[in-house]
Scaffold this active site. Structure first.
Site, PDB file in Angstrom:
ATOM      1  N   LYS A   1       0.813  -1.225   0.000  1.00  0.00           N
ATOM      2  CA  LYS A   1       0.000   0.000   0.000  1.00  0.00           C
ATOM      3  C   LYS A   1       0.846   1.276   0.000  1.00  0.00           C
ATOM      4  O   LYS A   1       0.506   2.251  -0.661  1.00  0.00           O
ATOM      5  CB  LYS A   1      -0.946   0.009   1.204  1.00  0.00           C
TER       6      LYS A   1
ATOM      7  N   ASP B   1     -10.709   2.424   2.327  1.00  0.00           N
ATOM      8  CA  ASP B   1     -11.000   1.724   3.591  1.00  0.00           C
ATOM      9  C   ASP B   1     -11.811   2.578   4.571  1.00  0.00           C
ATOM     10  O   ASP B   1     -12.809   2.120   5.115  1.00  0.00           O
ATOM     11  CB  ASP B   1      -9.687   1.302   4.276  1.00  0.00           C
TER      12      ASP B   1
END
Ligand code: NAP
Length: 284
Positions: free
Chosen positions: A74, A111
């Site tokens: 990420k 998220d």
């Protein structure tokens, strides 16, 4: 809706990470494509640590339209995309990449917004919030809570104080707190792995649970964590971790295809996949 059979014009999205063999993403995303009748398919690629740049180049040359990013890539992908949305830039972490037709790349983080959307499913409006944990997931949630107009105060409780301070700073109204903050809170969020799998223990003292303190747990294995079960026993509204997973995937699909799918088929697919993998693991 009928989904076209795979052909030479089928579009492809994927997830990169390591490990990815137990990822729920292929089941979730393919269920969404099928439910919408889209000629898209979703695959999982195990990309070893350090392989993010090569994977991005490969996606480009193969004409893959978009991809999801999970551990450990990420942060590396956040450095590699041409353009990055504000939430992902604040976090230094990208979980979604769009490969545009002009060859440029756009990175986002879905998220936190996915978590906030899961609260709306349970009609929970966050105002005074306690977040337990200050890791990667907590940071995305803290950033997203800071973008919610309804949120007045967010106290972060973490076993490592310095990490709590850094995470709290990501949120417009974030601060380091302690268990006493639960007294005035209307939402408690567990972002630690406590309660995951067979692990025992509670992230907080459950004597603090009340009927008017909604409780969200982002752990989704098991779905009914010990914390959520205890919260339900005192009559509190609860939000499980599958909602965050499903809604962040809906937001990813919107970035790739331009249309946000309904969450329900994705949730059903995630539940079926969890059930299947649990059955496979159990002794026969
Ligand atoms: P992470 O970056 O490793 O952070 C974990 C956090 O929990 C840290 O703040 C850590 O404290 C704390 N912690 C860990 N073990 C603890 C313990 N035994 N006692 C007290 N605190 C403890 O992990 P993450 O990526 O944020 O993931 C956390 C959990 O969320 C995992 O269970 C993951 O599966 C789940 N998750 C769910 C979703 C979803 O879509 N539902 C998405 C992402 C993650 P220190 O700072 O002191 O180390």
């Amino acid at each position: 809706m009928t989904q076209p059979a795979i052909s030479g014009s089928t579009r492809v999205a994927a997830v990169i990470g390591s490990p990815v063999s137990h990822s729920l993403s292929p089941a979730i995303h393919n269920a969404a494509f099928a439910a919408s009748g889209l000629d898209w398919r979703f695959l999982a690629f195990d990309v070893a640590p350090g392989g993010a740049a090569a994977a991005l180049a490969a996606m480009r040359s193969l004409g893959i339209d978009g991809f999801a990013v999970t551990m450990p890539h990420k942060e590396a992908i956040a450095e590699l995309v041409d353009e990055i949305e504000p939430a992902a830039a604040a976090l230094g972490s990208v979980n979604t990449v769009v490969l545009r037709s002009d060859g440029s790349t756009f990175g986002a983080s879905t998220d936190g917004a996915g978590f906030v959307a899961s609260l709306a499913d349970a009609a929970v409006v966050p105002r005074r919030v306690v977040v337990v944990g200050a890791g990667g997931a907590a940071r995305s949630i803290l950033d997203a809570l800071g973008r919610c107009e309804s949120v007045e105060d967010v106290a972060v409780i973490n076993r490592t104080a310095a990490t709590a301070e850094r995470a709290a700073a990501l949120c417009r109204v974030g601060r380091v707190g302690d268990q006493t903050d639960l007294d005035g809170a209307d939402l408690l969020i567990n972002t630690t792995p406590i309660g995951m799998g067979a692990s025992a223990g509670m992230p907080i003292d459950i004597a603090s649970l009340r009927a008017d303190l909604a409780v969200a747990d982002i752990v989704y294995h098991p779905l009914d964590t010990p914390l959520l079960l205890a919260a339900r026993q005192v009559g509190a509204v609860t939000v499980d971790g599958l909602g965050m997973l499903v809604h962040q995937a809906c937001l990813q699909q919107e970035l790739w295809t331009g249309a946000r799918p309904a969450a329900e088929p994705l949730r059903r697919a995630a539940e079926a996949e969890r059930f299947a993998s649990e059955s496979n693991r159990s002794p026969r």
